[in-house]
Design an enzyme around this catalytic site. Sequence first.
Site, PDB file in Angstrom:
ATOM      1  CG  HIS A  41      -1.858   1.092   1.350  1.00 55.45           C
ATOM      2  ND1 HIS A  41      -1.857   1.977   2.401  1.00 55.45           N
ATOM      3  CD2 HIS A  41      -2.876   1.474   0.537  1.00 55.45           C
ATOM      4  CE1 HIS A  41      -2.836   2.843   2.249  1.00 55.45           C
ATOM      5  NE2 HIS A  41      -3.477   2.562   1.126  1.00 55.45           N
ATOM      6  NE  ARG A  42      -1.960   5.670   1.194  1.00 62.40           N
ATOM      7  CZ  ARG A  42      -2.501   6.304   2.225  1.00 62.40           C
ATOM      8  NH1 ARG A  42      -1.738   7.058   3.005  1.00 62.40           N
ATOM      9  NH2 ARG A  42      -3.792   6.214   2.488  1.00 62.40           N
ATOM     10  CD  GLU A  68      -2.731   2.199  -3.244  1.00 62.03           C
ATOM     11  OE1 GLU A  68      -3.753   2.892  -3.372  1.00 62.03           O
ATOM     12  OE2 GLU A  68      -1.791   2.507  -2.470  1.00 62.03           O
ATOM     13  CG  ASP A  70      -2.597   6.888  -3.371  1.00 61.81           C
ATOM     14  OD1 ASP A  70      -3.651   6.261  -3.557  1.00 61.81           O
ATOM     15  OD2 ASP A  70      -1.885   6.732  -2.360  1.00 61.81           O
ATOM     16  CG  HIS A  83      -3.344   9.174   0.208  1.00 68.57           C
ATOM     17  ND1 HIS A  83      -4.045   9.925   1.142  1.00 68.57           N
ATOM     18  CD2 HIS A  83      -4.089   8.071  -0.033  1.00 68.57           C
ATOM     19  CE1 HIS A  83      -5.163   9.295   1.447  1.00 68.57           C
ATOM     20  NE2 HIS A  83      -5.223   8.176   0.753  1.00 68.57           N
ATOM     21  CD  GLU A 142      -7.023   5.169  -4.322  1.00 61.50           C
ATOM     22  OE1 GLU A 142      -7.902   5.909  -3.844  1.00 61.50           O
ATOM     23  OE2 GLU A 142      -6.281   4.436  -3.633  1.00 61.50           O
ATOM     24  CE  LYS A 144      -6.217   8.630  -2.990  1.00 61.34           C
ATOM     25  NZ  LYS A 144      -6.933   7.805  -2.001  1.00 61.34           N
ATOM     26  CG  ASP A 267       0.238   1.081   5.468  1.00 62.49           C
ATOM     27  OD1 ASP A 267      -0.119   1.214   4.280  1.00 62.49           O
ATOM     28  OD2 ASP A 267      -0.150   1.840   6.380  1.00 62.49           O
TER      29      ASP A 267
END
Length: 276
Positions: A41-42, A68, A70, A83, A142, A144, A267
């Site tokens: 995640h990120r 992943e 953003d 993000h 993603e 955003k 994360d």
Amino acid sequence: MSKKLVLGAGIVISLLLSPLSQVSADELTGGERKQVDNVAHRGAAGYAPENTIAGFDLAVDMKADYIEIDLQRSKDGELVLIHDTTVDRTTDGTGKVGDLTYEQLKSLDAGSWKGEKFAGEPIPTFEEILDRYYGKVGILIELKAPQLYPGIEEQVAEVLKERNLDKPQNEKIIIQSFNFESMKKMDKLLPKVPIGVLTSNHADTTTDSLEEFSNYADWFNPNYGNVTEELVHQVHTLDMKIGSWTVRSQEAADFLFEMEVDAIISDYPDYVDPRN
């Protein structure tokens, strides 16, 4: 459902050939866990500043299946990774992402807030990430707040097409958003790229909602607080996969393994993959 009918045979073949679909000898022996996609995640955001090269490099080192990212857009049209819709939390700057030029964004320190050793980490561009990581790790993109950036869907599609990534191998490019209309648009622009819908709203888990999503989405990605065995079954019955977020504890990861989701977005990639 026409998208899935057209792509069905190719997806079956790609899944059979994909190393992600293979189970390790240890897992076969233990028989305790099904294989899931490990999505950083990120980046490995628990250990390194989110949406930075440092975080993504660490995620690759930790054997994540996907990173992943953003995606937003600068004032002068550059696709960048961050993000929040402002730069205040994760950089030494202030202001809205869309009000700052790429040069202004590039000059910001996006690492020091996570620790001195990350000082000077810049905000990366979308093209940088594609060129550095595609072929090494899957990329879950993603969009955003796409409603803030009219035409961002067409821009993303064009960047992917320039790199022949509008026909990704083994579904290693996925695009998702909380904005469902944006994802309907992406499905039309890139019919061969898997689409995901994000939600934390329990109302989106009804049978009617899931059936609507299945018309254009390949992934249904809810907050893990909404995940139940029944929901996973419903999603699979509609020929979609389910990936859940955001895991920040071993207990949450173990719960999602029990629910037999298809991807865990965390994360901490080591909570999902015990090889770390």
